[in-house]
Design an enzyme around this catalytic site. Sequence first.
Site, PDB file in Angstrom:
ATOM      1  CE  LYS A  13      -2.210  -1.138   3.828  1.00 51.10           C
ATOM      2  NZ  LYS A  13      -1.707  -2.499   4.136  1.00 51.10           N
ATOM      3  NE  ARG A  88      -4.125  -1.592   9.885  1.00 50.46           N
ATOM      4  CZ  ARG A  88      -3.023  -0.923   9.551  1.00 50.46           C
ATOM      5  NH1 ARG A  88      -3.091   0.064   8.715  1.00 50.46           N
ATOM      6  NH2 ARG A  88      -1.878  -1.258  10.052  1.00 50.46           N
ATOM      7  NE  ARG A 127       7.270  -3.189   5.623  1.00 51.00           N
ATOM      8  CZ  ARG A 127       5.974  -2.933   5.421  1.00 51.00           C
ATOM      9  NH1 ARG A 127       5.487  -2.821   4.212  1.00 51.00           N
ATOM     10  NH2 ARG A 127       5.182  -2.814   6.443  1.00 51.00           N
ATOM     11  NE  ARG A 162       6.914  -0.631  10.810  1.00 49.67           N
ATOM     12  CZ  ARG A 162       5.880  -0.617   9.972  1.00 49.67           C
ATOM     13  NH1 ARG A 162       5.970   0.025   8.812  1.00 49.67           N
ATOM     14  NH2 ARG A 162       4.761  -1.224  10.267  1.00 49.67           N
ATOM     15  NE  ARG A 173       2.214  -5.191  11.069  1.00 52.97           N
ATOM     16  CZ  ARG A 173       3.303  -5.082  10.307  1.00 52.97           C
ATOM     17  NH1 ARG A 173       4.445  -5.629  10.680  1.00 52.97           N
ATOM     18  NH2 ARG A 173       3.247  -4.417   9.173  1.00 52.97           N
TER      19      ARG A 173
HETATM   20  P1  ADP Z   1       1.377  -2.019   8.014  1.00 49.57           P
HETATM   21  O1  ADP Z   1       2.773  -2.211   7.599  1.00 49.57           O
HETATM   22  O2  ADP Z   1       0.807  -3.118   8.845  1.00 49.57           O
HETATM   23  O3  ADP Z   1       0.488  -1.567   6.914  1.00 49.57           O
HETATM   24  P2  ADP Z   1       1.147   0.578   9.241  1.00 49.57           P
HETATM   25  O4  ADP Z   1       2.384   1.322   9.097  1.00 49.57           O
HETATM   26  O5  ADP Z   1      -0.009   0.934   8.391  1.00 49.57           O
HETATM   27  O6  ADP Z   1       1.505  -0.953   9.134  1.00 49.57           O
HETATM   28  O7  ADP Z   1       0.646   0.640  10.766  1.00 49.57           O
HETATM   29  C1  ADP Z   1       1.483   0.305  11.853  1.00 49.57           C
HETATM   30  C2  ADP Z   1       0.662   0.161  13.121  1.00 49.57           C
HETATM   31  O8  ADP Z   1      -0.023   1.383  13.397  1.00 49.57           O
HETATM   32  C3  ADP Z   1      -0.445  -0.887  13.043  1.00 49.57           C
HETATM   33  O9  ADP Z   1       0.031  -2.176  13.345  1.00 49.57           O
HETATM   34  C4  ADP Z   1      -1.420  -0.369  14.105  1.00 49.57           C
HETATM   35  O10 ADP Z   1      -0.967  -0.626  15.404  1.00 49.57           O
HETATM   36  C5  ADP Z   1      -1.330   1.127  13.903  1.00 49.57           C
HETATM   37  N1  ADP Z   1      -2.342   1.632  12.922  1.00 49.57           N
HETATM   38  C6  ADP Z   1      -2.086   2.224  11.725  1.00 49.57           C
HETATM   39  N2  ADP Z   1      -3.226   2.560  11.090  1.00 49.57           N
HETATM   40  C7  ADP Z   1      -4.238   2.182  11.905  1.00 49.57           C
HETATM   41  C8  ADP Z   1      -5.657   2.235  11.827  1.00 49.57           C
HETATM   42  N3  ADP Z   1      -6.284   2.775  10.759  1.00 49.57           N
HETATM   43  N4  ADP Z   1      -6.370   1.727  12.863  1.00 49.57           N
HETATM   44  C9  ADP Z   1      -5.777   1.203  13.944  1.00 49.57           C
HETATM   45  N5  ADP Z   1      -4.452   1.102  14.085  1.00 49.57           N
HETATM   46  C10 ADP Z   1      -3.679   1.587  13.092  1.00 49.57           C
END
Ligand code: ADP
Length: 217
Positions: A13, A88, A127, A162, A173
Site C-alpha cells: 500500500k 482498518r 522489510r 521496525r 498483524r
Molecule cells: P502495516 O505495515 O501493517 O500496513 P502501518 O504502518 O499501516 O503498518 O501501521 C502500523 C501500526 O499502526 C499498526 O500495526 C497499528 O498498530 C497502527 N495503525 C495504523 N493505522 C491504523 C488504523 N487505521 N487503525 C488502527 N491502528 C492503526
Amino acid sequence: MKVILLGAPGAGKGTIAKLLSDYDGSVQISTGDILRKSVKEGADLGKKAKAYMDSGDLVPDSLIMDIMENRIQEPDCERGFLLDGFPRTVPQAEALKKLLEKLGITLDYAINLEVPREVILDRLTTRRTCSNSECQAIYNIKSDPPTDDGKCKKCDSPVIQRDDETEEAILNRLEIYNEKTFPLIGFYEKEGLLKNILSLNSKETVEEIKKNLQTGM
Ligand code: ADP
Ligand code: ZN
C-alpha cells in the site's frame, strides 16, 4: 484521485501510494506513518498508541478518527488523497463514510491489493524502514537494499527493522488483518466502490490503476 488502498500488511500500500502521489499530486495519508512520527516526537497521541503498535495490535478507533478528521480537512487534500492503512476496521469505514458525507467529498475507489500469503510473509520479514520519522523510506534487504553500511539512500539515517516487524508481531498483524480489516472488502463492494487488483509488482499495479482511472474502471 480520492482513493482508499486496501490490502494486508506488506501488500504494498505504501509503495503504491507513493508512486500514485508522484503521478498526480494526490497526497498520501498513512495512519501508520502519522502514528510512528508521534511516537518518535513523544507526543500525547504517540504515548497512547505505542504499546498497541509494538505488539502489532490496532490502535483504538477513536484515536484514529481524531487524527483523520483533522487530516482530511487540511488544504493539501483538496487535490486528492490516497488513504494508506486507513480505514482498518468496519467502524472506521462507517465513521469515514459519515465524515466524507458531511464534508461533501466523494471517493473514486477502494482498491484492494491482492497478494498471496507467501509473498506477504517474505516481504514483511525482509522489510526495513528508514529511522528518520520525516522520511520513513522503505527498503527490502533482498530486492531494494539500503547502502552497504545500512543507511537510507535518501536521507542517510540508519535503516532499521521496525518493532512490529519481528516474526511474532508479523503473525499477529496478519491475524488481526484477517479478523478486523478483511471484512472491509465486503463493505466497499456493497458501496459499489471496490476494485480488486492482483498485485505482484508495484509499478505494473500503478500502471493498471492509472489506466483504470482514465477509462473509469
Ligand atoms: P502495516 O505495515 O501493517 O500496513 P502501518 O504502518 O499501516 O503498518 O501501521 C502500523 C501500526 O499502526 C499498526 O500495526 C497499528 O498498530 C497502527 N495503525 C495504523 N493505522 C491504523 C488504523 N487505521 N487503525 C488502527 N491502528 C492503526
Ligand atoms: Zn530516510
